[in-house]
Design an enzyme around this catalytic site. Structure first.
Site, PDB file in Angstrom:
ATOM      1  N   ASP A 105      19.243  24.443 -29.631  1.00  0.00           N
ATOM      2  CA  ASP A 105      18.275  25.087 -28.748  1.00  0.00           C
ATOM      3  C   ASP A 105      18.410  24.618 -27.296  1.00  0.00           C
ATOM      4  O   ASP A 105      17.528  24.881 -26.479  1.00  0.00           O
ATOM      5  CB  ASP A 105      16.843  24.795 -29.230  1.00  0.00           C
ATOM      6  CG  ASP A 105      16.601  25.309 -30.637  1.00  0.00           C
ATOM      7  OD1 ASP A 105      16.943  26.469 -30.894  1.00  0.00           O
ATOM      8  OD2 ASP A 105      16.093  24.547 -31.467  1.00  0.00           O
TER       9      ASP A 105
ATOM     10  N   ASP B 229      11.021  27.194 -32.073  1.00  0.00           N
ATOM     11  CA  ASP B 229      12.155  27.633 -32.875  1.00  0.00           C
ATOM     12  C   ASP B 229      11.714  27.568 -34.340  1.00  0.00           C
ATOM     13  O   ASP B 229      10.887  26.729 -34.701  1.00  0.00           O
ATOM     14  CB  ASP B 229      13.351  26.715 -32.634  1.00  0.00           C
ATOM     15  CG  ASP B 229      14.548  27.103 -33.475  1.00  0.00           C
ATOM     16  OD1 ASP B 229      14.951  28.273 -33.414  1.00  0.00           O
ATOM     17  OD2 ASP B 229      15.059  26.237 -34.208  1.00  0.00           O
TER      18      ASP B 229
ATOM     19  N   CYS C 109       0.838  -1.202   0.000  1.00  0.00           N
ATOM     20  CA  CYS C 109       0.000   0.000   0.000  1.00  0.00           C
ATOM     21  C   CYS C 109       0.874   1.252   0.000  1.00  0.00           C
ATOM     22  O   CYS C 109       2.100   1.174   0.022  1.00  0.00           O
ATOM     23  CB  CYS C 109      -0.921   0.014   1.215  1.00  0.00           C
ATOM     24  SG  CYS C 109      -0.039   0.178   2.782  1.00  0.00           S
TER      25      CYS C 109
END
Length: 740
Positions: free
Chosen positions: A632, A427, A14
């Site tokens: 980038d 971009d 659990c």
């Protein structure tokens, strides 16, 4: 030096168990981060190798009462087999318990309780309580032993978990029955209650195991994609060897209908390859000499030979599987709420159960058996399994579904953050556009034909290595227009080029070059130049030494799906921006074609300045940056969500929070929709898990008994508890049918 290791954890039942293991790992010296996933029974641990070792991590888990082992890069089939063994183990435990439970229920409830189950039957069974004791004991202490082991482990750590609740509830019913039968000589007993409770809990665990197996179906399918053997050329002979024996540089032969065994590059031949299982792209991709091929993809028609470039755990398929597994092991921030609740919930339930017993027995004066029954019902129905499964199961299904569509999401945090994004920055080059210049217009003047103009332009540019020149030469080849060999080729900086064709001088360049060579450009021709440049195209005038022959225009064309992607993002309420180093006129033209507002265009931006624009937008909400994952990288890292386009390149996989395996811009809104759908499922799961416990505990405690006579028996509470966990997993599985 920090390293990350994956552990297999045994014995967790659990959310409290997962919380306990997490605490043990986090408190280990040298451990920087630990994510324990209840749904997969695995832990991802980042630790400092100079301070801690793998043995320290295993010891920390075992100290909390659980078993742990280090997971290495196993064979996919072995991983699947282990998962199936776990399901079989849960099934066998349930069936063993059921074998004892059925006669126990028939005797205890059918024949001894005035025919409760069988009202027409009135049979007297001598020594029935003894039979029930014999049937219940192996269930309680052999089949149910793991519950005691787990409860003791929690107690040693001054904590409580699901095992605590089950062990307390069933032991109370069992021991009370022993006292009634062997001390007080009563026929009344509760053996069937303890047996039924354990059986129901085990049934729930079996259902959970099966359902959780389905949540990882996507990764299971990926694991089985790679073929077992490869046809390799060794010492001039064609031999079939296990794919694990393939090494980098091997020459491999692939025939029609066969799967490609490893990553490589085609050396001879060609074909069309179905890459849908990797990229989600349904249309087969044409491959020729020099083309890259991905291991696990399906060769359709032709035969070819390729050179192996990446094998074993370095293949694209292996990287994808690893990414998904790590993503499924990462916790979403929303999971922290469940962890905090689980930490205090179980001890609170034990206190509520004790108070329930005391209230009914000592205050109200109900019989001992009645008070005990209500206390047991409270203990059993309150197991927080559903709460612990609410988040990880939804993340497993969500990341799996994304992988099937070529969308790789690197973890629960990325998945959760993506649904909060307010702005997306694309971009331009290679993301919104194709990244490769192509010839878009050929406009002849002064009685020159289109074929003649392109013939001259391609012949002059044949000696140039400039990308614009390559676009012109490629267009001539595609149109099957022959070219001639040019002499005295010269590049004129800032103006263009010149060359001799059959002793005649030709020029190709801008208006400055035409003026320099005294070539007249009329008003009509200038209008054409301005029109094309306003569309973001690079225009080159073509002339000989006497007159203007025409003009050619080259542009980096917009991707076909870009306008649709932008439109879908707008419909989702997400602002769209474009960023580029290009001039403002070209940027404005591309943005207009894509459907991006002029005021949302950042032009003439240097690479290192892109991250600054991301920072400015972050002041107004979460920002996603979409790029190719190479130049980038700083902006992708700065953004709240970095989305890397790159057809599964290594750089893209390392850089982005989300990796789009195919260069389809519509996958950007699909990724956000997947995030929103997954978060919706998590919230639904959390809501129902909390409502279930909030309503279930008072009913089990007998709040409605005085006014309605309703009382939840421990057996029904056990069944309800099992169903609650399964319902949460099933709700998560509904994500599979969602449309992206």
């Amino acid at each position: 030096m920090a390293t990350t290791v994956k552990l297999a954890i045994k014995g967790m039942h659990c959310a409290s168990c997962a919380s306990l293991v997490t605490k043990g790992l986090v408190k280990t010296p040298g451990v920087r981060k630990a994510n324990v996933n209840l749904a997969t029974h695995k832990a991802l641990v980042t630790y400092d190798e100079s301070v801690a070792t793998e043995q320290d991590l295993l010891a920390a888990v075992e100290k909390k009462g659980y078993k742990a082992s280090v997971l290495t890069d196993e064979d996919p089939a072995a991983l699947r087999q282990r998962e199936e063994r776990e399901i079989d183990s849960a099934k066998n435990r349930f069936l063993a318990s059921l074998y004892f439970a059925l006669p126990t229920l028939v005797i205890g409830m059918g024949l001894m309780r005035d025919g409760l189950l069988f009202p027409l039957i009135r049979l007297e069974l001598p020594y029935a309580p003894i039979f029930l004791f014999i049937l219940a004991t192996p269930v309680q202490f052999v089949i149910g032993w793991p519950f005691y082991r787990g409860a003791w482990a929690a107690l040693r750590n001054t904590s409580a978990n699901m095992d605590t609740l089950v062990a307390l509830g069933t032991t109370a019913a069992y021991l009370y029955s022993v006292v009634l039968v062997f001390v007080m000589g009563e026929m009344m007993q509760y053996f069937e209650v303890s047996v039924a409770l354990i059986t129901f809990v085990l049934l729930g665990k079996y259902w959970e195991a099966r359902a959780k197996g389905r949540t990882s179906e996507a990764i299971g399918k990926l694991m089985t994609l790679a073929p077992k053997t490869a046809r390799v050329v060794r010492n001039g002979h064609e031999v079939e060897i296990p794919v694990d024996d393939v090494v980098t540089g091997d020459t491999i032969i692939v025939k029609p209908g066969e799967k490609i065994p490893v990553d490589g590059e085609i050396a001879e031949g060609g074909s069309s390859v179905d890459e849908s299982m990797i990229t989600g792209e349904s249309i087969p991709v044409e491959k020729s000499v020099g083309s890259a091929v991905i291991g696990g993809t399906l060769n359709k028609h032709g035969s070819f030979t390729f050179t192996a470039t990446r094998v074993g755990m370095n293949t694209t398929l292996s990287h994808i599987v690893k990414l998904i597994e790590e993503a499924q092991g990462e916790k979403a921030p929303i999971q922290r709420f469940a962890d905090v609740v689980a930490e205090y919930f179980v001890p609170a339930v034990v206190i509520i159960a004790i108070l329930t017993f005391l209230l009914w027995f000592a205050v109200i004066g109900e019989p001992f058996s009645f008070a005990l029954s209500t206390a047991i019902a409270v203990l059993v129905i309150a197991c927080p399994c559903a709460l612990g499964l609410a988040t990880p199961t939804a993340i497993m299904v969500g990341t799996g579904k994304g992988a099937q569509h070529g969308i790789l999401i690197k973890g629960g945090e990325s998945l959760e953050t993506a649904h909060k994004v307010k702005s997306v920055i694309f971009d331009k080059t290679g993301t919104i556009t194709n990244g490769t210049p192509v010839l878009t217009e050929v406009i002849p003047f002064n009685d020159v034909t289109t074929v003649q103009l392109l013939h001259v332009a391609a012949s002059v540019e044949k000696g140039s290595e400039h990308p614009l020149a390559e676009a012109i030469v490629t267009a001539a080849k595609e149109r099957k227009i022959p070219t001639r060999h040019a002499h005295d080729f010269a590049a004129i900086p800032g103006h263009g080029v010149s060359a001799l064709l059959e002793e005649r001088q030709f020029f190709l360049g801008n208006q400055k070059l035409m003026a320099q060579q005294h070539v007249k450009v009329g008003a009509h021709e200038l209008d054409e130049v301005v029109r094309l440049e306003d569309e973001g195209k690079t225009v080159m005038l073509v002339a000989n030494s006497h007159k203007l022959l025409g003009l050619v225009a080259v542009a980096d064309t917009i991707k076909e799906r870009a306008p649709k992607a932008v439109k879908k993002l707008h419909q989702m309420g997400i602002a769209v921006y474009m960023i580029t180093g290009d001039n403002k006129r070209t940027a404005a033209a591309i943005a207009h074609q894509a459907g991006i507002a002029p005021e949302h265009v950042f032009a003439e931006v240097l690479p290192h300045e892109k991250a600054d624009h991301v920072k400015r937008l972050q002041k107004h909400g979460k920002v996603a940056m979409v790029g190719d994952g190479i130049n980038d990288a700083p902006a992708l890292a700065q953004a709240d969500i970095g989305i890397a386009m790159g057809s599964g390149t290594d750089v893209a996989m390392e850089t982005g929070s989300i990796v789009l395996m195919r260069n389809d811009l519509e996958d950007v809104p699909r990724a956000f929709r997947l995030s929103r759908l997954t978060m919706s499922k998590i919230r639904q799961n959390m809501f129902w898990a909390m409502v279930y416990n909030t309503l279930g505990i008072p009913i089990a405690a007998g709040v409605l008994y005085a006014s309605t006579g309703w009382l939840l028996s421990p057996i029904l509470a056990g069944g309800a508890m099992a169903l609650s966990s399964v319902s949460v997993v099933t709700n998560s599985l509904l994500l599979k049918n969602a449309k992206l």
